[in-house]
Enzyme design. Structure first.
Site, PDB file in Angstrom:
ATOM      1  N   ARG A  63      21.173  40.783  74.476  1.00 47.12           N
ATOM      2  CA  ARG A  63      21.521  39.516  75.145  1.00 47.12           C
ATOM      3  C   ARG A  63      22.756  39.648  76.027  1.00 47.12           C
ATOM      4  NH1 ARG A  63      21.762  36.011  70.140  1.00 47.12           N
ATOM      5  NH2 ARG A  63      21.044  37.798  68.936  1.00 47.12           N
ATOM      6  N   GLU A 100      26.631  44.444  57.773  1.00 44.59           N
ATOM      7  CA  GLU A 100      26.772  43.790  56.471  1.00 44.59           C
ATOM      8  C   GLU A 100      26.098  44.660  55.394  1.00 44.59           C
ATOM      9  OE1 GLU A 100      25.356  39.847  56.761  1.00 44.59           O
ATOM     10  OE2 GLU A 100      26.201  39.258  54.823  1.00 44.59           O
TER      11      GLU A 100
HETATM   12  O1  LIG Z   1      29.756  39.856  66.148  1.00 47.62           O
HETATM   13  P1  LIG Z   1      28.571  40.424  65.400  1.00 47.62           P
HETATM   14  O2  LIG Z   1      28.542  40.007  63.964  1.00 47.62           O
HETATM   15  O3  LIG Z   1      28.450  41.906  65.587  1.00 47.62           O
HETATM   16  O4  LIG Z   1      27.257  39.743  65.994  1.00 47.62           O
HETATM   17  C1  LIG Z   1      27.061  39.539  67.360  1.00 47.62           C
HETATM   18  C2  LIG Z   1      25.944  40.380  67.902  1.00 47.62           C
HETATM   19  O5  LIG Z   1      24.697  40.006  67.286  1.00 47.62           O
HETATM   20  C3  LIG Z   1      23.756  39.645  68.308  1.00 47.62           C
HETATM   21  O6  LIG Z   1      23.006  40.743  68.705  1.00 47.62           O
HETATM   22  P2  LIG Z   1      21.763  41.319  67.925  1.00 47.62           P
HETATM   23  O7  LIG Z   1      22.213  42.520  67.136  1.00 47.62           O
HETATM   24  O8  LIG Z   1      21.104  40.212  67.174  1.00 47.62           O
HETATM   25  O9  LIG Z   1      20.863  41.896  69.074  1.00 47.62           O
HETATM   26  P3  LIG Z   1      20.069  41.249  70.317  1.00 47.62           P
HETATM   27  O10 LIG Z   1      21.110  40.851  71.359  1.00 47.62           O
HETATM   28  O11 LIG Z   1      19.249  42.382  70.786  1.00 47.62           O
HETATM   29  O12 LIG Z   1      19.288  40.075  69.852  1.00 47.62           O
HETATM   30  C4  LIG Z   1      24.632  39.195  69.463  1.00 47.62           C
HETATM   31  O13 LIG Z   1      23.934  39.266  70.698  1.00 47.62           O
HETATM   32  C5  LIG Z   1      25.790  40.151  69.389  1.00 47.62           C
HETATM   33  O14 LIG Z   1      25.527  41.381  70.050  1.00 47.62           O
HETATM   34  N1  LIG Z   2      24.487  32.860  64.478  1.00 43.13           N
HETATM   35  C1  LIG Z   2      24.037  33.671  65.439  1.00 43.13           C
HETATM   36  N2  LIG Z   2      23.276  33.180  66.441  1.00 43.13           N
HETATM   37  C2  LIG Z   2      22.816  33.987  67.421  1.00 43.13           C
HETATM   38  N3  LIG Z   2      23.069  35.290  67.472  1.00 43.13           N
HETATM   39  C3  LIG Z   2      23.821  35.830  66.491  1.00 43.13           C
HETATM   40  N4  LIG Z   2      24.274  37.090  66.282  1.00 43.13           N
HETATM   41  C4  LIG Z   2      25.009  37.095  65.159  1.00 43.13           C
HETATM   42  N5  LIG Z   2      25.074  35.865  64.622  1.00 43.13           N
HETATM   43  C5  LIG Z   2      24.348  35.060  65.442  1.00 43.13           C
END
Ligand SMILES: O=P(O)(O)OC[C@H]1O[C@H](OP(=O)(O)OP(=O)(O)O)[C@H](O)[C@@H]1O
Ligand SMILES: Nc1ncnc2[nH]cnc12
Length: 176
Positions: A63, A100
């Site tokens: 994202r 986690e």
């Molecule tokens: O601060 P954190 O606890 O590390 O979480 C935030 C991350 O989690 C989500 O990505 P995700 O790993 O879900 O991947 P995506 O963007 O491919 O959906 C979001 O886009 C961040 O990159």
């Molecule tokens: N609460 C949340 N919503 C969307 N993306 C996430 N990535 C980590 N935590 C999230």
């Protein structure tokens, strides 16, 4: 402007309870991507807040690519993808980081930027900060310097920002 942008993002981003797991209140940015007027406002907000020099924007898969590429075009700077493991071709620099439960690996191409480059990290959301901290470490491993962070949403109760170097600016549209 700050209040205006945070209210706008708050109104448009949708909360989906218990996704992808029970207890997670998922922030769905899809309605923001669809709303071009609001999306433009978010990018303009970021552009107005970035008052420091940088060379490249590094977007975090996946994202972070969406907002990072728009911002890189708006600011006329190159975009560098930081990807999850085994997605990039050629020579890479990798970093393993703790989740986690278990661990994950992120990667950048070894020739993505010149040593000493100033990098702005962009992602959609800051939760625990694990991903952004790992991206910062990866950039350092690749001999770059993180000079700022940009997020659309920060989940402030999770205190992800506390894990960053306090001297490095963090720009967020909505602190929720
Ligand atoms: O601060 P954190 O606890 O590390 O979480 C935030 C991350 O989690 C989500 O990505 P995700 O790993 O879900 O991947 P995506 O963007 O491919 O959906 C979001 O886009 C961040 O990159
Ligand atoms: N609460 C949340 N919503 C969307 N993306 C996430 N990535 C980590 N935590 C999230």
């Amino acid at each position: 402007m700050e209040l205006e942008i945070s209210q706008l993002v708050d109104k448009i981003v949708r909360c989906i309870p218990n996704y992808p797991k029970p207890g997670i209140n998922f922030r769905d940015i899809c309605p923001l991507l669809k709303n071009i007027e609001a999306l433009n406002k978010v990018i303009e907000y970021f552009a107005g807040k970035i008052n420091f020099e940088f060379d490249y924007i590094a977007g975090l898969e996946s994202r972070g690519f969406l907002f990072g590429i728009l911002l890189s075009q708006r600011l006329n700077k190159g975009f560098i993808p930081i990807r999850k493991k085994n997605k990039l071709p050629g020579e890479k620099i990798s970093l393993e980081y703790k989740l986690e439960y278990g661990s994950d690996i992120i990667e950048i191409q070894a020739d993505a930027f010149e040593p000493g480059s100033k990098i702005l990290i962009c992602d959609d959301l800051l939760a625990t900060g694990g991903t952004a901290v790992a991206a910062n470490e990866l950039i350092h491993k690749a001999q770059g310097n993180t000079v700022g962070y940009v997020f659309v949403i920060e989940l402030k109760d999770l205190k992800g920002k506390d894990r960053f170097d306090p001297k490095v600016p963090v720009i967020v549209a909505l602190s929720d």
